[in-house]
Design a protein around this motif. Structure first.
Motif, PDB file in Angstrom:
ATOM      1  N   ASN A  43       0.823  -1.217   0.000  1.00 63.45           N
ATOM      2  CA  ASN A  43       0.000   0.000   0.000  1.00 63.45           C
ATOM      3  C   ASN A  43       0.855   1.263   0.000  1.00 63.45           C
ATOM      4  OD1 ASN A  43      -2.420  -1.319  -0.056  1.00 63.45           O
ATOM      5  ND2 ASN A  43      -2.867  -1.085   2.132  1.00 63.45           N
ATOM      6  N   ALA A  47       0.943   4.123  -2.764  1.00 65.57           N
ATOM      7  CA  ALA A  47       0.689   5.529  -2.420  1.00 65.57           C
ATOM      8  C   ALA A  47       1.767   6.423  -3.027  1.00 65.57           C
ATOM      9  CB  ALA A  47       0.636   5.698  -0.903  1.00 65.57           C
ATOM     10  N   ASP A  85       4.998   6.159   5.186  1.00 63.88           N
ATOM     11  CA  ASP A  85       5.388   6.503   3.826  1.00 63.88           C
ATOM     12  C   ASP A  85       5.155   7.983   3.620  1.00 63.88           C
ATOM     13  OD1 ASP A  85       2.724   7.185   2.531  1.00 63.88           O
ATOM     14  OD2 ASP A  85       2.272   5.122   3.130  1.00 63.88           O
ATOM     15  N   MET A  90      -4.050  10.521   2.677  1.00 57.61           N
ATOM     16  CA  MET A  90      -5.510  10.480   2.551  1.00 57.61           C
ATOM     17  C   MET A  90      -6.145  11.683   3.240  1.00 57.61           C
ATOM     18  SD  MET A  90      -6.448   6.452   3.234  1.00 57.61           S
ATOM     19  CE  MET A  90      -5.026   6.040   4.227  1.00 57.61           C
ATOM     20  N   HIS A  98     -11.992   4.593   2.393  1.00 54.37           N
ATOM     21  CA  HIS A  98     -11.096   3.457   2.176  1.00 54.37           C
ATOM     22  C   HIS A  98     -10.897   2.574   3.388  1.00 54.37           C
ATOM     23  CE1 HIS A  98     -10.325   4.885  -1.746  1.00 54.37           C
ATOM     24  NE2 HIS A  98      -9.667   5.964  -1.356  1.00 54.37           N
ATOM     25  N   GLY A 131      -5.627  -6.661   2.073  1.00 57.99           N
ATOM     26  CA  GLY A 131      -5.034  -5.339   2.129  1.00 57.99           C
ATOM     27  C   GLY A 131      -4.809  -4.808   3.527  1.00 57.99           C
ATOM     28  N   PHE A 132      -5.185  -3.564   3.701  1.00 58.87           N
ATOM     29  CA  PHE A 132      -4.938  -2.849   4.941  1.00 58.87           C
ATOM     30  C   PHE A 132      -5.422  -3.603   6.179  1.00 58.87           C
ATOM     31  CE2 PHE A 132      -7.044  -0.205   8.117  1.00 58.87           C
ATOM     32  CZ  PHE A 132      -5.949   0.432   8.672  1.00 58.87           C
ATOM     33  N   THR A 179       1.384   8.760   4.984  1.00 57.70           N
ATOM     34  CA  THR A 179       0.628   7.945   5.938  1.00 57.70           C
ATOM     35  C   THR A 179       1.548   7.208   6.899  1.00 57.70           C
ATOM     36  OG1 THR A 179      -1.035   7.607   4.226  1.00 57.70           O
ATOM     37  CG2 THR A 179      -1.095   6.094   6.084  1.00 57.70           C
ATOM     38  N   ASN A 263      -3.088  -8.739  -5.415  1.00 58.82           N
ATOM     39  CA  ASN A 263      -3.963  -9.015  -4.278  1.00 58.82           C
ATOM     40  C   ASN A 263      -4.217 -10.488  -4.090  1.00 58.82           C
ATOM     41  OD1 ASN A 263      -4.581  -6.673  -2.956  1.00 58.82           O
ATOM     42  ND2 ASN A 263      -6.160  -6.102  -4.441  1.00 58.82           N
TER      43      ASN A 263
END
Ligand code: ADP
Length: 633
Positions: A43, A47, A85, A90, A98, A131-132, A179, A263
């Protein structure tokens, strides 16, 4: 849904799908804990890609390549790992969208299929892509601090959740763009509070990442004693995988890169990596997954291709570069010919797009051909997952029809199994002397196909027939008219002619019988009138008294059913009734002088034939009454 706690802090509930995902994930992925690092690094790298892309039109957003990176640190005292990062970041709305919902349509449906069998969940969930939220495999609480590129320091946002029903969100001041994700580790996650463990996992998951991934390490002196200072140490090469030389890339790196972009948790089946210079200058890295994604048949299934231009990420779902029947392909295309400001609209009718699409299509088809040649078992596992999609090929892609046809697999009378494993090439090899057509049969199911009365003569003469029982097959056969110079012939169509397999004696005998039978045929047609298109004699049956067939130009039964199922008006199929003059029931009918009783025989034969062909009757009671009256007699 939201309750305001202070001016800017609110508690919000997760969408129910998120709650389900969190629950399932924690319970089914604990044996594969470390993947949370892959997901978070992935991610963070995305980003950064997005920031670089946005900076193409807003150069003020960042100061240049050297600026971007992912940083990981841990703290034993607070039991936390932090992944940060300086990518796109966001906004408050982004965070709510998200990190509180799953936007993918069909998600609820997908989850309803899960959890009956927990052991399968991890596999399924792997296809879904967690994912997250995978952070919650090791953390019992997660804090996200983020600020979107271009916003002021005061417009930062903090999200916090214990991964249960809800999360809080509040405004914060964040000095740096990007983030920061802080994982508050649960007991089972504490193994990651170790430099060597983290380093090990991170290097595995970041080798292919194109920006530096660094870890905060403790500085030691010459004797190996900690000095109390720390420093950032870069773990990866920070060179985008596809820009490297093929010969220097290990299989594991390709595999990890696949997981990063797809994914998918499972390893890919095969891949192809190509650098092309010349008329077009581009690199493609294309993967065939091992498993079909859960939403492959959904109308809004997204393409798995990423587009880069001169190594800058431009877009996901670049569906313009692959035909729809290859929509399962994942990977990327990095073009040096397209402009950096390319948009979907520009891609639409663009010469470069067109020629890259042609090249990539060929590449995938060749990759599959090679796989089929090299590893039958692997190819059949591919076919099981993606065969249905590939069958859309002949209709969609005229220019590659023959190539696609070569990749198709079917069941056949040659192998006693419903498994689709027979290639058309192997069928052609087995063709009998004098055989110039590829015979096939379409039916509702394998059992119906295998036991079809139409097969009787073929069995007797030892002629192989391709058995098709997927819904799409009859539609496919509208587009597939020949292979390797041989025409296809449906054995349930009127044009079927097996006289080439008969000797002179047989032919003469058939002719004679046909003559004798002429009056019965006429009588039958008279009785049925408009209900059938034609009545005639056939010699292709053995144990069956009668069958129905359709005219060559007319729509077949399966196609009509397909249209009906899709809610479309299908023209009424007019059948031709074929009688087997050598069958006892037919000779009994022929011997019946009484017109009323003759009619009952016709009803019986037509009804049977229709049942075998369609599985249903228009007027079952008419059929039953005729049968009953004959039985009573
Ligand atoms: P996916 O990455 O498959 O879209 P995730 O659950 O991992 O799904 O993330 C959901 C979304 O949250 C991402 O698509 C992205 O928009 C946003 N996101 C996650 N991590 C970050 C990050 N480090 N920086 C910016 N946005 C992020």
């Amino acid at each position: 849904m939201s309750e305001t706690v202070s001016a800017n802090k609110e508690t919000r509930g997760f969408q129910s799908e998120v709650k389900q995902l969190l629950h399932l994930m924690i319970h089914s992925l604990y044996s594969n804990k470390e993947i949370f690092l892959r997901e978070l690094i992935s991610n963070a790298s995305d980003a950064s890609d997005k920031l670089r892309f946005q900076a193409l039109s807003q150069p003020e957003l960042y100061q240049g390549e050297a600026d971007l990176g992912v940083k990981l640190s841990f703290d034993e005292k607070t039991n936390t790992i932090t992944v940060s990062d300086n990518g796109i970041g966001m906004s408050r709305d982004d965070v709510i969208e998200h990190l509180g919902t799953i936007a993918k349509s069909g998600t609820a449906e997908f989850f309803s299929k899960l959890s009956e069998d927990q052991s399968k969940d991890s596999q399924l969930i792997g296809q879904f892509g967690v994912g997250f939220y995978s952070a919650f495999i090791v953390a019992d609480a997660v804090t996200v601090r983020t600020r979107a590129a271009g916003l002021a320091a005061e417009q930062g946002v903090q999200w916090h959740s214990a991964g249960e029903g809800d999360y809080t969100i509040e405004d914060i001041t964040k000095e740096s763009r990007g983030t920061e994700i802080i994982l508050h580790l649960r007991e089972e996650g504490k193994e990651f509070l170790s430099e060597w463990r983290l380093r090990d996992v991170i290097s595995k998951y970041s080798d292919h990442i194109g920006i530096p991934v660094s870890i905060l390490t403790k500085v030691t002196d010459d004797e190996g004693k900690e000095t109390g200072e720390t420093k950032w140490e870069q773990i990866n090469k920070a060179q985008a995988l596809w820009t490297r030389n093929k010969s220097e890339i290990k299989d594991e790196e390709y595999t990890e890169f696949y997981k990063h972009i797809s994914n998918d948790f499972a390893d890919p089946l095969v891949w192809g990596h190509n650098k092309v210079e010349g008329k077009n200058d581009y690199t493609s890295l294309l993967y065939i997954p091992a498993k079909a994604p859960w939403d492959m048949m959904n109308r809004d299934h997204k393409s798995g291709l990423k587009l880069y231009v001169q190594r800058v990420f431009i877009m996901d779902d670049a569906e313009q570069f692959m035909p729809s029947y290859l929509r399962f392909v994942k990977g990327l295309i990095d073009s040096n010919d397209l402009p950096l400001n390319v948009s979907r609209e520009i891609l639409q009718d663009n010469k470069v797009t067109q020629s890259l699409r042609n090249a990539c299509t060929k590449r995938v088809l060749t990759m599959l051909e090679k796989l089929a040649k090299k590893d039958d078992e692997k190819y059949l596992s591919f076919w099981k997952e993606f065969g249905l999609v590939l069958k859309e090929g002949p209709a969609e892609d005229f220019s590659n029809k023959e190539k696609v046809a070569g990749l198709l697999r079917f069941a056949s009378t040659e192998v006693d199994s419903s498994e689709q494993s027979v290639s058309l090439a192997s069928y052609v090899e087995r063709m009998k002397e004098g055989q110039d057509k590829i015979y096939y049969l379409t039916a509702d199911s394998y059992a119906a196909a295998k036991n079809s009365p139409h097969l009787e003569q073929f069995k007797a003469k030892g002629i192989e027939v391709v058995l098709m029982y997927d819904r799409i097959d009859e539609w496919l056969m509208n587009y597939l008219t020949e292979f390797d110079g041989k025409q296809f012939q449906s054995i349930t169509k009127a044009g079927l002619d097996l006289s080439q397999f008969e000797d002179e004696q047989e032919k003469a005998k058939h002719k004679e019988t046909e003559e004798e039978f002429k009056s019965v045929v006429e009588r039958t047609k008279e009785y049925l009138g408009d209900r059938v298109k034609e009545v005639r004699t056939t010699f292709k049956l053995a144990n069956t008294p009668a069958v129905v067939v359709t005219d060559d130009m007319e729509m077949g039964t399966q196609m009509a059913k397909l249209l009906e199922a899709a809610g479309q008006a299908a023209p009424e199929v007019k059948y031709i009734l074929e009688l087997n003059p050598e069958h006892d029931l037919v000779t009994q009918m022929a011997d019946t002088a009484d017109e009323i009783e003759f009619g009952r025989w016709v009803e019986l034969l037509l009804g049977q034939a229709m049942l075998a062909e369609r599985g249903s009757l228009e007027d079952p009671s008419q059929f039953l009454s005729a049968v009953n009256k004959l039985l009573v007699k």
